[in-house]
Design an enzyme around this catalytic site. Structure first.
Site, PDB file in Angstrom:
ATOM      1  N   CYS A 164       0.681  -1.190  -0.054  1.00 50.34           N
ATOM      2  CA  CYS A 164      -0.043   0.181  -0.047  1.00 50.34           C
ATOM      3  C   CYS A 164       0.886   1.288   0.020  1.00 50.34           C
ATOM      4  O   CYS A 164       1.671   1.527   0.907  1.00 50.34           O
ATOM      5  CB  CYS A 164      -0.796  -0.021   1.314  1.00 50.34           C
ATOM      6  SG  CYS A 164      -1.728   1.551   1.377  1.00 50.34           S
TER       7      CYS A 164
ATOM      8  N   CYS B 296       0.936   3.484   3.271  1.00 53.76           N
ATOM      9  CA  CYS B 296       1.565   2.898   4.457  1.00 53.76           C
ATOM     10  C   CYS B 296       2.724   3.369   4.957  1.00 53.76           C
ATOM     11  O   CYS B 296       3.574   3.626   3.928  1.00 53.76           O
ATOM     12  CB  CYS B 296       1.415   1.283   4.615  1.00 53.76           C
ATOM     13  SG  CYS B 296      -0.422   0.776   4.959  1.00 53.76           S
TER      14      CYS B 296
ATOM     15  N   HIS C 224      -3.734   1.367   8.341  1.00 55.10           N
ATOM     16  CA  HIS C 224      -4.368   1.137   6.999  1.00 55.10           C
ATOM     17  C   HIS C 224      -5.938   0.683   6.940  1.00 55.10           C
ATOM     18  O   HIS C 224      -6.592   1.017   6.015  1.00 55.10           O
ATOM     19  CB  HIS C 224      -3.423  -0.242   6.508  1.00 55.10           C
ATOM     20  CG  HIS C 224      -3.965  -0.763   5.140  1.00 55.10           C
ATOM     21  ND1 HIS C 224      -3.632  -0.030   3.884  1.00 55.10           N
ATOM     22  CD2 HIS C 224      -4.821  -1.817   4.702  1.00 55.10           C
ATOM     23  CE1 HIS C 224      -4.142  -0.778   2.840  1.00 55.10           C
ATOM     24  NE2 HIS C 224      -4.954  -1.702   3.435  1.00 55.10           N
TER      25      HIS C 224
ATOM     26  N   HIS D 193      -6.789   2.153   1.925  1.00 52.87           N
ATOM     27  CA  HIS D 193      -6.306   3.132   3.258  1.00 52.87           C
ATOM     28  C   HIS D 193      -6.873   4.370   3.250  1.00 52.87           C
ATOM     29  O   HIS D 193      -7.014   5.042   2.067  1.00 52.87           O
ATOM     30  CB  HIS D 193      -4.847   3.163   2.757  1.00 52.87           C
ATOM     31  CG  HIS D 193      -3.717   3.709   3.973  1.00 52.87           C
ATOM     32  ND1 HIS D 193      -2.845   3.033   4.576  1.00 52.87           N
ATOM     33  CD2 HIS D 193      -4.132   4.977   4.589  1.00 52.87           C
ATOM     34  CE1 HIS D 193      -2.196   3.721   5.415  1.00 52.87           C
ATOM     35  NE2 HIS D 193      -2.909   4.940   5.465  1.00 52.87           N
TER      36      HIS D 193
ATOM     37  N   HIS E 133      -7.914   7.993   3.299  1.00 60.12           N
ATOM     38  CA  HIS E 133      -7.491   9.204   2.618  1.00 60.12           C
ATOM     39  C   HIS E 133      -8.483  10.282   2.137  1.00 60.12           C
ATOM     40  O   HIS E 133      -9.671   9.859   1.814  1.00 60.12           O
ATOM     41  CB  HIS E 133      -6.475   8.763   1.353  1.00 60.12           C
ATOM     42  CG  HIS E 133      -7.375   8.204   0.180  1.00 60.12           C
ATOM     43  ND1 HIS E 133      -7.978   6.834   0.192  1.00 60.12           N
ATOM     44  CD2 HIS E 133      -7.828   8.517  -0.966  1.00 60.12           C
ATOM     45  CE1 HIS E 133      -8.562   6.609  -0.620  1.00 60.12           C
ATOM     46  NE2 HIS E 133      -8.303   7.715  -1.392  1.00 60.12           N
TER      47      HIS E 133
END
Lengths: 347, 347
Positions: A44, A47, A116, A167, A169
């Site tokens: 990811c 991360c 995450h 994840h 955002h």
């Protein structure tokens, strides 16, 4: 470079985003992926430790270390496939009946948290505080660029509802034109103020208070309610109680209060709708450094505009009716939605 | 009864549709169903022999037999969960800063064909002719009801993109208010005509002809092109070449030509995008029997408005950016989209 093109009949801009340019086959791949959930993310890019896999960092909240290190609380990077480019000259041109503006702007991704798998229902006050603190810093910074006419922080939540990355955002976008929706809001607000010398949003808050049937939650500084003419089921508007035109002027104490409000709303939405996909948008005033030819217009915004946040769970679709009319069909009365969210109880 | 509620800031109506009233749990069931495809349809209510499972027939194309018999070519029934109700009085009321109109209108379903599994790519000219003939008959009939300010035929195609029923069907909706999108179009058209004594749509067609880079297909009476400021990838506009304000006045010969055009477009979209989900809307002039207080406005529509069809494949999403700005991000240049569709070849 991307282009903004204006439709002279619909009076509406479209963004032709060449950075995201796609061929017909790409859409088939996406439809397939959409039907089968998230792309496998072995590494990811959002991360800790994978900072090299994003474009170069614009901003981060971290207490020590240097740019692009791990150990950040929030992190802002350019969108890898931006709809707008930060470099270049803002050019306006015409071709017969059509108008074009070069796609100058900013398109940033904010990584809300290093965790995450965090879901909105597990956001605590500190996570929300950090996110909105970062929103504020980005709005303040981007407001210094005089090419930008509007800056909008927003969040798309839920795979397939504007994002393919799990994840947590958010995004911030800066635009070289004032979007239609804001233009209409500014115009209504200005017209109301001109006639009554009162802020239309303050008037709405007063009526909502008196009526009381659509209010979901309030704290010292903020109020959340399901708007009277909600387009979406369980739609929410969140306003600062004290008149303020711009989100950029919010203080640390205001952010603490806002963090309480937003956390409360995320948790209640989860209790009633079980982790629904949603969109969240901050509607703030355009940066006041833009004043060519219209000094009164921009000066008066401080009085007639009132910043706010809109949250819409994505439970209903956008199809022919909505596209053809601009209306939305909402199968839940806002008064009922508010009742469910009130009864859902706090954190 | 449903209600239309007006947002005084966004200047926009929402339909609070109580006939479709749903509780939070219903949305969870829908999300689950959406993720797992079509509901099992043992007895499709739109197939021959199941006419009793729909509300009572409003209209049908059939060469013999009586109402609600099988052996129809197209069939029109009320929507089982209408957003608008045909019965009742049109009442306008206010409450403080807010405005409301009772949800009087029509919400009809058109069953395009008896063939349950027909896809747009297998629509032949006769099927398309019958569908548009039916659209015309419904627009003509609903135009006689003076409570209606706007009538819009449209089609949502693709499971999860505005429909959950696979049997080919379309819709017609009649509204007690003129929707924002049409208001803007009418206003632009009127303003252009006032200044130039020319139809803005005819001017656009002329420029598209000269430019030639966005035209996909044309026949004797119609032209199809990807609009300059397309909001969606592979979006298409279809116009009659001869100026006409209203779809309702189309002749049988015009319908034959239109059937050729639409069939051609459906087939080309399939070749390039493999049976994409799409929305199609007919934008026609409001019924001219509505003239209270504004005789000039309604009289001049014959000159300044030009009916047209818009088709948008649903390849991109509607999320925070679109909701917050009213813009759409389109990752395919209309000139490229037109090139793909031109090269796709005819039926």
């Amino acid at each position: 470079m991307s282009e903004l093109r204006f439709d002279p009949v619909k009076q509406k801009w479209s963004v032709i985003a060449t950075e995201r340019s796609r061929r017909p086959h790409d859409f088939l791949v996406e439809r397939h992926e959409h039907a089968h959930g998230e792309k496998a993310q072995i590494n990811c890019p959002f991360c800790y430790g994978n900072e090299v896999h994003t474009p170069h960092e614009i901003y981060a909240m971290r207490s020590f270390g240097k740019k692009n290190d791990a150990n950040w609380l929030t992190r802002v990077v350019p969108n890898k496939y931006p709809a707008f480019g930060i470099e270049g000259e803002l050019k306006r041109s015409g071709s017969g009946i059509y108008d074009t503006v070069t796609g100058i702007g900013a398109h940033e991704v904010i990584i809300d948290t290093p965790v995450h798998s965090m879901r909105l229902k597990t956001y605590d006050r500190m996570t929300v505080y950090n996110l909105f603190y970062t929103f504020r810093e980005r709005v303040r910074d981007l407001s210094n660029d005089t090419r930008f006419r509007y800056i909008m922080p927003f969040k798309n939540y839920g795979l397939g509802f504007g994002t393919n990355i799990i994840h947590p955002h958010s995004q911030v976008i800066a635009l070289p034109v004032v979007p239609n929706i804001l233009k209409t809001k500014l115009k209504s607000a200005k017209e109301h103020y001109r006639r009554k010398e009162r802020c239309i949003f303050c008037d709405i808050l007063e009526q909502e208070h008196k009526d009381n049937s659509r209010i979901v939650y309030e704290n010292q500084d903020f109020i959340a309610f399901c708007p009277y003419a909600s387009s979406f089921p369980f739609e929410l508007s969140i306003y600062p109680k004290q008149h303020a035109h711009s989100f950029a002027v919010i203080t640390e104490s205001g952010l603490t209060s806002l963090a309480d409000m937003i956390t409360e709303i995320f948790h209640r939405l989860d209790r009633v709708l079980e982790d629904p996909p949603l969109n969240m948008v901050i509607h703030t005033s355009p940066p006041l450094n833009y004043r060519p030819g219209k000094p009164d217009f921009w000066h008066s915004i401080k009085f007639d505009y009132h910043w706010h946040i809109e949250i819409a769970p994505r439970l209903t679709g956008y199809a022919g009716f909505e596209w053809g009319t601009g209306f939305h069909i909402n199968p839940v009365r806002p008064e009922e939605a508010a009742e469910y969210l009130r009864q859902a109880g706090g954190i």
